[in-house]
Each structure stands twice: as C-alpha cells, then as structure tokens.
Design a protein around this motif. Sequence first.
Motif, PDB file in Angstrom:
ATOM      1  N   ALA A  98       0.836  -1.206   0.000  1.00  0.00           N
ATOM      2  CA  ALA A  98       0.000   0.000   0.000  1.00  0.00           C
ATOM      3  C   ALA A  98       0.875   1.263   0.000  1.00  0.00           C
ATOM      4  O   ALA A  98       0.574   2.228  -0.712  1.00  0.00           O
ATOM      5  N   GLN A  99       1.944   1.254   0.760  1.00  0.00           N
ATOM      6  CA  GLN A  99       2.818   2.435   0.808  1.00  0.00           C
ATOM      7  C   GLN A  99       3.520   2.638  -0.542  1.00  0.00           C
ATOM      8  O   GLN A  99       3.689   3.780  -1.004  1.00  0.00           O
ATOM      9  N   LEU A 130       2.347   1.691  -3.483  1.00  0.00           N
ATOM     10  CA  LEU A 130       1.355   2.140  -4.462  1.00  0.00           C
ATOM     11  C   LEU A 130       1.004   3.608  -4.224  1.00  0.00           C
ATOM     12  O   LEU A 130       0.905   4.392  -5.186  1.00  0.00           O
ATOM     13  N   ASP A 131       0.845   3.997  -2.965  1.00  0.00           N
ATOM     14  CA  ASP A 131       0.544   5.408  -2.670  1.00  0.00           C
ATOM     15  C   ASP A 131       1.672   6.316  -3.165  1.00  0.00           C
ATOM     16  O   ASP A 131       1.428   7.403  -3.708  1.00  0.00           O
ATOM     17  N   LEU A 155       1.434   6.557  -6.997  1.00  0.00           N
ATOM     18  CA  LEU A 155       0.296   7.400  -7.416  1.00  0.00           C
ATOM     19  C   LEU A 155       0.575   8.867  -7.129  1.00  0.00           C
ATOM     20  O   LEU A 155       0.191   9.750  -7.909  1.00  0.00           O
ATOM     21  N   HIS A 156       1.272   9.132  -6.025  1.00  0.00           N
ATOM     22  CA  HIS A 156       1.654  10.519  -5.731  1.00  0.00           C
ATOM     23  C   HIS A 156       2.617  11.041  -6.814  1.00  0.00           C
ATOM     24  O   HIS A 156       2.465  12.170  -7.300  1.00  0.00           O
ATOM     25  N   LEU A 187      -6.099  -4.422  -2.985  1.00  0.00           N
ATOM     26  CA  LEU A 187      -5.244  -3.241  -2.806  1.00  0.00           C
ATOM     27  C   LEU A 187      -5.577  -2.185  -3.857  1.00  0.00           C
ATOM     28  O   LEU A 187      -5.777  -1.003  -3.530  1.00  0.00           O
ATOM     29  N   TYR A 188      -5.670  -2.588  -5.124  1.00  0.00           N
ATOM     30  CA  TYR A 188      -5.936  -1.614  -6.191  1.00  0.00           C
ATOM     31  C   TYR A 188      -7.319  -0.977  -6.019  1.00  0.00           C
ATOM     32  O   TYR A 188      -7.488   0.225  -6.214  1.00  0.00           O
ATOM     33  N   SER A 214      -8.869  -0.471  -3.299  1.00  0.00           N
ATOM     34  CA  SER A 214      -8.856   0.475  -2.176  1.00  0.00           C
ATOM     35  C   SER A 214      -8.212   1.801  -2.570  1.00  0.00           C
ATOM     36  O   SER A 214      -8.354   2.798  -1.865  1.00  0.00           O
ATOM     37  N   ARG A 215      -7.491   1.816  -3.692  1.00  0.00           N
ATOM     38  CA  ARG A 215      -6.837   3.057  -4.168  1.00  0.00           C
ATOM     39  C   ARG A 215      -7.537   3.629  -5.394  1.00  0.00           C
ATOM     40  O   ARG A 215      -6.950   4.414  -6.159  1.00  0.00           O
ATOM     41  N   GLY A 216      -8.757   3.229  -5.640  1.00  0.00           N
ATOM     42  CA  GLY A 216      -9.558   3.881  -6.677  1.00  0.00           C
ATOM     43  C   GLY A 216      -9.399   3.314  -8.071  1.00  0.00           C
ATOM     44  O   GLY A 216      -9.889   3.913  -9.044  1.00  0.00           O
ATOM     45  N   ARG A 222      -6.964   3.988 -12.850  1.00  0.00           N
ATOM     46  CA  ARG A 222      -7.243   4.943 -11.770  1.00  0.00           C
ATOM     47  C   ARG A 222      -7.019   6.346 -12.341  1.00  0.00           C
ATOM     48  O   ARG A 222      -5.923   6.684 -12.803  1.00  0.00           O
TER      49      ARG A 222
END
Length: 156
Positions: free
Chosen positions: A88-89, A91-92, A95-96, A120-121, A123-125, A148
Amino acid sequence: MARLPVTIRDMHLGDVEAVAEIEAEAFADAWPPSAFLDLLSHGYARLRVACEGSGEIAGYCVLLRAADEGEIANICTTLARRGCGVGAQLLDDALHLADTADVAAVYLEVRTSNGPARDLYGSRGFELVGRRRQYYQHPTEDALVLRRVRPVRSPA
Ligand SMILES: CC(C)(COP(=O)(O)OP(=O)(O)OC[C@H]1O[C@@H](n2cnc3c(N)ncnc32)[C@H](O)[C@@H]1OP(=O)(O)O)[C@@H](O)C(=O)NCCC(=O)NCCS
C-alpha cells in the motif's frame, strides 16, 4: 498485522540483485535482472524500493509513463512482509509521483485470481476497464485491466 514503516526511494543499480531475488520468489514468469537494469537506464520509468530501518528492501514498484498516461508495470513485496502495508505504501508513493507529474490516468494489469492485489488496487480507486484473454502464462489466465483516474484537485 501492524503496518511496517518503510522509507521509499529510487532504485539504484546496486539494488537490482536483491530486487530480482524478491521478483523470482513471487512470480513464475519473473522479470530477469536485465529487465530492471534496462528500465533504470530509461527516463520514462520510475523504479522505487521500500526499505526497512535496516536498509533491507521489503518491496519495489515500477511506474512507467507515456505522454499523460502511466502504468504500474510491477509491484511486489517480500513473502515475509506481505500484509504489513508495504504494498500500500509503495502504491501510494507511485500514485503521488504520477499525480504530481500530471499523469491523467494510471493503468495496470492483474491476474483475475490475485485477490490481495485486486483488493489493494480497489482500495486506491482503480476500476475495471477491460480484460485481456489468456494474457498470463504459468498458469494461463486472463488479465484484468484496471485504471485509476487522477483525482480532481480542489481549487486553491
Ligand atoms: C499485491 C502485493 C504487492 C500487496 O502488498 P502487501 O504489502 O502484501 O499489501 P498491504 O499489506 O499493503 O495491504 C494493502 C491492502 O491489500 C489487500 N490485501 C493485502 N493482502 C491481502 C490478502 N492476503 N488477502 C486479501 N487482501 C489483501 C487489503 O485490501 C489491504 O488493505 P488493508 O490494509 O486495509 O487490509 C503483495 O501481495 C505481493 O507482492 N504479491 C505478489 C506479487 C503480486 O501479485 N504483485 C501484483 C501483480 S499485479
């Protein structure tokens, strides 16, 4: 499981051996070390690693960019660190990077059976936009194509 704090930084040439070991542990059709080395020499790829306090690599992510579109080409965590929030970290972080580089949409492919990754995907839209029949080998399986879209910025 508790979230493992990691530091995320750019991958260096010296990381490739450790990254390729994690890759081989995770995928039947693993990328060879040369795939990471090739991408490190190209400006259109961002390769990121998540490091524990000891410096050990717990996972990595590969973000590709073409014009205003991005692709998560690879994301993986070590078997020992699955479910600790490292994916998750990573991927965040990717995406940032995409959002701040004005990438309008990020795509990826995922095996239909890969529940943890799909969760996981989601949950990140990421949303389903297509299916590629028998895209994967070992074992043969369809790929779901997810997208996304960059969130709309609120006015300053
Ligand atoms: C997919 C992967 C990168 C996720 O990384 P991770 O560090 O294990 O995931 P995280 O701990 O950050 O979990 C994030 C979310 O993923 C989902 N998830 C993670 N592990 C899960 C599991 N075993 N079952 C179901 N959902 C799971 C959950 O939605 C979780 O959200 P939560 O924190 O609210 O519970 C990791 O499982 C992995 O490396 N898998 C092998 C390689 C791979 O399949 N890569 C993706 C190819 S498309």
